[in-house]
Scaffold this motif. Structure first.
Motif, PDB file in Angstrom:
ATOM      1  N   THR A 335       0.738  -1.246  -0.168  1.00 45.68           N
ATOM      2  CA  THR A 335       0.077  -0.021  -0.118  1.00 45.68           C
ATOM      3  C   THR A 335       1.029   1.210   0.147  1.00 45.68           C
ATOM      4  OG1 THR A 335      -1.920  -1.197   1.344  1.00 45.68           O
ATOM      5  CG2 THR A 335      -1.920   1.245   1.107  1.00 45.68           C
ATOM      6  N   CYS A 336       1.863   1.147   0.666  1.00 46.94           N
ATOM      7  CA  CYS A 336       2.870   2.446   0.696  1.00 46.94           C
ATOM      8  C   CYS A 336       3.340   2.719  -0.721  1.00 46.94           C
ATOM      9  CB  CYS A 336       4.049   2.037   1.521  1.00 46.94           C
ATOM     10  SG  CYS A 336       3.727   1.861   3.245  1.00 46.94           S
ATOM     11  N   VAL A 337       3.842   1.456  -1.332  1.00 45.76           N
ATOM     12  CA  VAL A 337       4.248   1.857  -2.952  1.00 45.76           C
ATOM     13  C   VAL A 337       3.039   2.307  -3.735  1.00 45.76           C
ATOM     14  CG1 VAL A 337       5.158   0.602  -4.756  1.00 45.76           C
ATOM     15  CG2 VAL A 337       6.289   0.085  -2.735  1.00 45.76           C
ATOM     16  N   GLN A 338       2.003   1.777  -3.765  1.00 46.19           N
ATOM     17  CA  GLN A 338       0.786   2.324  -4.489  1.00 46.19           C
ATOM     18  C   GLN A 338       0.293   3.525  -3.987  1.00 46.19           C
ATOM     19  OE1 GLN A 338      -1.836  -1.415  -5.517  1.00 46.19           O
ATOM     20  NE2 GLN A 338      -0.614  -2.039  -3.628  1.00 46.19           N
ATOM     21  N   ASP A 339       0.633   4.046  -2.625  1.00 42.08           N
ATOM     22  CA  ASP A 339       0.374   5.405  -2.392  1.00 42.08           C
ATOM     23  C   ASP A 339       1.179   6.361  -3.418  1.00 42.08           C
ATOM     24  OD1 ASP A 339      -1.560   5.071  -0.601  1.00 42.08           O
ATOM     25  OD2 ASP A 339      -0.007   5.056   1.132  1.00 42.08           O
ATOM     26  N   ALA A 340       2.597   5.886  -3.378  1.00 42.80           N
ATOM     27  CA  ALA A 340       3.363   6.932  -4.080  1.00 42.80           C
ATOM     28  C   ALA A 340       3.107   6.846  -5.862  1.00 42.80           C
ATOM     29  CB  ALA A 340       4.865   6.286  -3.788  1.00 42.80           C
ATOM     30  N   TYR A 341       2.467   5.901  -6.089  1.00 42.22           N
ATOM     31  CA  TYR A 341       2.112   5.525  -7.599  1.00 42.22           C
ATOM     32  C   TYR A 341       1.112   6.420  -7.984  1.00 42.22           C
ATOM     33  CZ  TYR A 341       2.083   2.871 -11.934  1.00 42.22           C
ATOM     34  OH  TYR A 341       2.128   2.374 -13.467  1.00 42.22           O
ATOM     35  N   ASN A 342       0.372   6.534  -7.109  1.00 40.31           N
ATOM     36  CA  ASN A 342      -0.940   7.479  -7.384  1.00 40.31           C
ATOM     37  C   ASN A 342      -0.676   8.998  -7.215  1.00 40.31           C
ATOM     38  OD1 ASN A 342      -3.329   9.114  -6.131  1.00 40.31           O
ATOM     39  ND2 ASN A 342      -4.505   7.157  -6.998  1.00 40.31           N
ATOM     40  N   LEU A 343       0.056   9.291  -6.177  1.00 39.54           N
ATOM     41  CA  LEU A 343       0.603  10.699  -5.957  1.00 39.54           C
ATOM     42  C   LEU A 343       1.730  11.237  -6.882  1.00 39.54           C
ATOM     43  CD1 LEU A 343       0.196  13.144  -4.205  1.00 39.54           C
ATOM     44  CD2 LEU A 343       1.997  12.255  -2.664  1.00 39.54           C
ATOM     45  N   GLY A 344       2.610  10.189  -7.260  1.00 36.21           N
ATOM     46  CA  GLY A 344       3.769  11.014  -8.065  1.00 36.21           C
ATOM     47  C   GLY A 344       3.262  11.432  -9.381  1.00 36.21           C
ATOM     48  N   TRP A 345       2.579  10.698 -10.174  1.00 32.67           N
ATOM     49  CA  TRP A 345       2.264  11.426 -11.428  1.00 32.67           C
ATOM     50  C   TRP A 345       1.264  12.481 -11.283  1.00 32.67           C
ATOM     51  CZ3 TRP A 345      -2.705  12.115 -13.969  1.00 32.67           C
ATOM     52  CH2 TRP A 345      -3.620  11.175 -13.285  1.00 32.67           C
ATOM     53  N   LYS A 346       0.646  12.779 -10.177  1.00 35.71           N
ATOM     54  CA  LYS A 346      -0.303  13.957 -10.411  1.00 35.71           C
ATOM     55  C   LYS A 346       0.378  15.060  -9.655  1.00 35.71           C
ATOM     56  CE  LYS A 346      -4.203  10.951  -8.958  1.00 35.71           C
ATOM     57  NZ  LYS A 346      -5.430  10.726  -7.876  1.00 35.71           N
ATOM     58  N   VAL A 347       1.292  15.080  -9.063  1.00 37.83           N
ATOM     59  CA  VAL A 347       2.391  16.038  -8.590  1.00 37.83           C
ATOM     60  C   VAL A 347       3.199  16.420  -9.909  1.00 37.83           C
ATOM     61  CG1 VAL A 347       4.203  16.741  -7.213  1.00 37.83           C
ATOM     62  CG2 VAL A 347       2.358  15.701  -6.005  1.00 37.83           C
ATOM     63  N   ALA A 348       3.695  15.453 -10.568  1.00 37.42           N
ATOM     64  CA  ALA A 348       4.367  15.727 -11.709  1.00 37.42           C
ATOM     65  C   ALA A 348       3.714  16.676 -12.741  1.00 37.42           C
ATOM     66  CB  ALA A 348       4.841  14.410 -12.191  1.00 37.42           C
ATOM     67  N   TYR A 349       2.375  16.222 -12.996  1.00 38.50           N
ATOM     68  CA  TYR A 349       1.497  16.771 -14.071  1.00 38.50           C
ATOM     69  C   TYR A 349       1.211  18.392 -13.613  1.00 38.50           C
ATOM     70  CZ  TYR A 349       0.825  13.157 -17.374  1.00 38.50           C
ATOM     71  OH  TYR A 349       0.952  12.164 -18.269  1.00 38.50           O
ATOM     72  N   VAL A 350       0.916  18.628 -12.305  1.00 39.99           N
ATOM     73  CA  VAL A 350       0.511  20.068 -11.809  1.00 39.99           C
ATOM     74  C   VAL A 350       1.843  20.707 -11.599  1.00 39.99           C
ATOM     75  CG1 VAL A 350      -0.149  21.041  -9.791  1.00 39.99           C
ATOM     76  CG2 VAL A 350      -1.364  19.060 -10.303  1.00 39.99           C
ATOM     77  N   SER A 351       2.831  20.252 -11.227  1.00 44.81           N
ATOM     78  CA  SER A 351       4.091  21.119 -11.370  1.00 44.81           C
ATOM     79  C   SER A 351       4.806  21.557 -12.746  1.00 44.81           C
ATOM     80  CB  SER A 351       5.301  20.395 -10.579  1.00 44.81           C
ATOM     81  OG  SER A 351       5.661  19.048 -11.265  1.00 44.81           O
ATOM     82  N   LYS A 352       4.328  20.625 -13.819  1.00 45.22           N
ATOM     83  CA  LYS A 352       4.761  20.875 -15.122  1.00 45.22           C
ATOM     84  C   LYS A 352       3.800  21.881 -15.995  1.00 45.22           C
ATOM     85  CE  LYS A 352       7.212  16.505 -15.914  1.00 45.22           C
ATOM     86  NZ  LYS A 352       7.378  15.544 -16.881  1.00 45.22           N
ATOM     87  N   GLY A 353       2.660  22.081 -15.164  1.00 49.20           N
ATOM     88  CA  GLY A 353       1.578  23.080 -15.737  1.00 49.20           C
ATOM     89  C   GLY A 353       0.662  22.184 -16.745  1.00 49.20           C
ATOM     90  N   LEU A 354       0.701  20.830 -16.601  1.00 47.76           N
ATOM     91  CA  LEU A 354      -0.198  19.897 -17.526  1.00 47.76           C
ATOM     92  C   LEU A 354      -1.448  19.868 -17.062  1.00 47.76           C
ATOM     93  CD1 LEU A 354       2.617  17.191 -18.486  1.00 47.76           C
ATOM     94  CD2 LEU A 354       1.761  19.316 -19.880  1.00 47.76           C
ATOM     95  N   ALA A 355      -1.583  20.063 -15.703  1.00 44.79           N
ATOM     96  CA  ALA A 355      -2.803  19.728 -14.970  1.00 44.79           C
ATOM     97  C   ALA A 355      -3.005  21.030 -13.910  1.00 44.79           C
ATOM     98  CB  ALA A 355      -2.840  18.464 -14.274  1.00 44.79           C
ATOM     99  N   GLY A 356      -4.441  21.101 -13.492  1.00 51.02           N
ATOM    100  CA  GLY A 356      -4.656  22.225 -12.545  1.00 51.02           C
ATOM    101  C   GLY A 356      -4.583  21.732 -11.084  1.00 51.02           C
ATOM    102  N   ARG A 357      -4.386  22.436 -10.366  1.00 49.90           N
ATOM    103  CA  ARG A 357      -4.207  21.971  -8.751  1.00 49.90           C
ATOM    104  C   ARG A 357      -5.118  21.207  -8.279  1.00 49.90           C
ATOM    105  NH1 ARG A 357      -0.880  23.482  -5.480  1.00 49.90           N
ATOM    106  NH2 ARG A 357      -2.214  23.177  -3.768  1.00 49.90           N
ATOM    107  N   GLN A 358      -6.458  21.338  -8.716  1.00 45.72           N
ATOM    108  CA  GLN A 358      -7.546  20.340  -8.175  1.00 45.72           C
ATOM    109  C   GLN A 358      -7.146  18.826  -8.279  1.00 45.72           C
ATOM    110  OE1 GLN A 358      -8.097  23.098  -9.777  1.00 45.72           O
ATOM    111  NE2 GLN A 358      -9.178  24.179  -8.238  1.00 45.72           N
ATOM    112  N   LEU A 359      -6.285  18.499  -9.352  1.00 46.88           N
ATOM    113  CA  LEU A 359      -5.973  17.249  -9.559  1.00 46.88           C
ATOM    114  C   LEU A 359      -5.380  16.656  -7.981  1.00 46.88           C
ATOM    115  CD1 LEU A 359      -5.630  14.832 -11.280  1.00 46.88           C
ATOM    116  CD2 LEU A 359      -3.383  15.747 -12.061  1.00 46.88           C
TER     117      LEU A 359
END
Length: 597
Positions: A335-359
């Motif tokens: 579950t620890c690893v899958q938490d990171a898998y879920n969170l990692g791409w979302k933070v990456a997309y928001v920080s790169k300007g590909l997604a809005g903060r609500q993601l």
């Protein structure tokens, strides 16, 4: 105090969740810092049971096969047995996940990966190497002291950090702060996260040791856990523990529980001579040489954070900082690893300007229910184990009474029948634990990061126990169904999972769906959103020779299935539509909150 260090991402904690999050952020081309107050990676096996769905995350990083080489593999190592000693009388045995006949079909139909014993002491160095080679510096013996918010929450944080070797401090200015720092999370304390907690399950102690048992370990004695039940034990009376192999057949871990929730070895050290006698007794061989390597005292906890993030900030919890639970069900590090898998791409997309903060808000919305389920079921599972201990006589007042209670299990008496029935009931619950494909697979997401507007009906009902039965579907919010595919002519086998992931969205379509592929190409070019498209079918990019994808895709040939970077279904269209690019753009904008600030 030294001048500020400026970074975008600060991860506090270098365990399974922190290092995996760093790896997925690094996979997306991002850079940051991981700190840990520990002196290095785990020096004891700790978490060990790794399920296929956690291996799928490592497969995305390209390190699955290295992980398997460091694992103890084989279906026999998924069983659990109850014995008088490791080589003594065997009372009961439960076959596990891919070993039990009723579960074998799941092993090949649900996932391209497998169950294995992958201890934390082997996992952390592997993930550490990936993270440090992909943009993240990792500093051990380094501790978070305080956090100060810079203006509004989006501006970032000034974090005071102490180097525990030099005792000097420095400041880090970070835009994002992640608490992956375990059950006593400093990040959680500093930000006043609230927890839903059950009473403590007591204390325990892990002992890692060497003992060559090669001559004793025939195939019938292979198992993941060996519960030692000796109610007439005179030394360390009331001690309950399980043995598990770390390296066949000479390195082991004993996880021990004392009477009434006590730590049976409290106050002792690895040099205490009575520990050697205790271990020999549990192994059942008085002549074996034993070397105690490490002792680790710990507390059994059952709690989950009410939320994994603070609204409108860049502070997040994951791993044991977010959920703490008894060891039943073996889903902790997974579950620890899958938490990171879920969170990692979302933070990456928001920080790169590909997604809005609500993601970012969808992380807690999707993962907190998973943690809550895990804590609840692990608590129930631990109680089932305690029922067995009580029925065997481990809770008796004296060794003599314990021996009498154990003997009653073979008596033709009402009392004997009562104990046997209690054990049968407990074993049924433990069989659920060891056959729990559903608990590991059915992590259904319901958030704005999935698009449901085109679904005519709600999620299909699951017939059966959701802890046991896996629901394979492309209904949005579900895991991408696994199917083996071939490249035409070359005959090279791929899983549908190998087409998805790696930080990108994936669009799967069939014959007549070429317009979807062109739409994906145009959107990728115009927006920069990582989006790959593949055709599956006769004469297309991949062949569905076993017809498994056709049976599970849930759409017609000309339809499509959109997969998120974490390999969960984001959306699907049953058929082709007049304006594929317009529709796909609308869906991606919704999933990624691109029309919101």
């Amino acid at each position: 105090m030294d001048s500020d260090v400026q970074i975008q991402f600060l991860i506090v904690g270098a365990g399974p969740s922190g290092l995996t999050l760093a790896s997925f952020l690094g996979q997306n081309g991002l850079e940051g810092l991981v700190i840990s107050k520990e002196s290095g990676t785990a020096n004891t096996p700790r978490a060990h049971s790794f399920n296929p769905f956690a291996f799928e995350c490592l497969r995305d990083l390209g390190i699955q096969y290295e992980a398997l080489q460091l694992s103890v593999r084989g279906r026999a190592f998924q069983a659990m047995r109850w014995v008088r000693s490791m080589i003594g009388e065997e009372y009961w045995k439960v076959l596990g996940w891919a070993e039990h006949p009723s579960c074998m079909g799941y092993a090949s139909s649900l996932t391209p990966c497998e169950y294995a014993e992958f201890p934390q002491s082997e996992m952390e160095p592997l993930i550490l190497r990936y993270a440090s080679q992909h943009g993240f510096d990792v500093r051990f013996s380094t501790e978070l002291v305080s956090v100060q918010e810079l203006g509004d929450a989006h501006a970032g944080y000034i974090c005071t950090i102490r180097d525990n070797i030099s005792q000097s401090t420095f400041r880090v200015r970070a835009q994002y702060l992640f608490g992956a720092d375990g059950a006593r999370s400093q990040v959680a304390r500093l930000h006043d996260f609230k927890y839903i907690s059950n009473p403590s399950g007591g204390k325990a102690c892990n002992i890692q040791f060497r003992a060559d048992m090669t001559s004793h370990m025939n195939e019938e004695r292979h198992a993941s856990l060996h519960w030692i039940m000796k109610p007439d034990r005179t030394s360390f009376f009331g001690l309950v523990g399980h043995l598990r192999v770390v390296h066949p057949w000479n390195r082991w871990v004993l996880v021990a529980f004392g009477p009434s929730g006590s730590d049976p070895f409290e106050g002792m050290t690895p040099q205490s001579p009575e520990l050697i006698d205790c271990l020999r007794d549990m192994l059942g061989d008085e002549s074996v040489d034993i070397e105690i390597l490490h002792m680790d005292h710990w507390t059994v906890r059952a709690s989950v954070a009410e939320t994994y993030s603070i609204d409108d900030t860049n502070v997040f919890l994951l791993g044991d900082a977010a959920h703490r639970h008894p060891p039943a069900f073996g889903l902790g590090s997974n579950t620890c690893v899958q938490d990171a898998y879920n969170l990692g791409w979302k933070v990456a997309y928001v920080s790169k300007g590909l997604a809005g903060r609500q993601l970012l808000e969808t992380y807690s919305k999707e993962r907190q229910p998973v943690g809550e389920m895990l804590v609840r079921e692990a608590d129930y599972g631990f109680q089932a184990h305690q029922n067995i201990w009580q029925s065997v006589g481990m809770y008796a007042a004296t060794p003599e009474e314990g021996a009498k209670q154990l003997a009653k299990l073979s008596e033709a008496s009402d009392e004997g029948a009562m104990y046997r029935e209690k054990i049968r009931d407990a074993m049924e619950l433990i069989e659920i634990e060891l056959h729990s494909w559903g608990a590991a697979y059915n992590q259904w997401y319901d958030s704005t990061a999935v698009y449901l507007a085109d679904e005519e009906h709600g999620r299909p009902e699951l017939n059966g126990n959701p802890l046991l039965e896996a629901q394979v579907t492309t209904y949005p919010g579900s895991r991408l169904p696994h199917a083996w595919l071939d490249i035409p002519i070359r005959r090279k086998r791929f899983s549908t999972h190998d087409l998805a992931g790696k930080g990108a969205f994936c669009l799967l379509t069939g014959i007549g769906g070429e317009a979807w592929k062109q739409a994906a190409k145009n959107i990728r070019s115009s927006t920069g959103i990582p989006l790959h498209a593949y055709g599956i079918g006769f004469g297309l990019d991949y062949s569905d020779v076993n017809r498994d994808w056709q049976g599970n895709r849930g759409v017609e040939d000309s339809g499509c299935v959109l997969i998120r970077p974490d390999r969960f279904v984001a959306w699907r269209s049953k058929n082709i539509v007049p304006d594929c690019q317009g529709k796909l753009t609308q869906v991606l904008n919704s999933i990624l909150s691109r029309n919101q600030s």
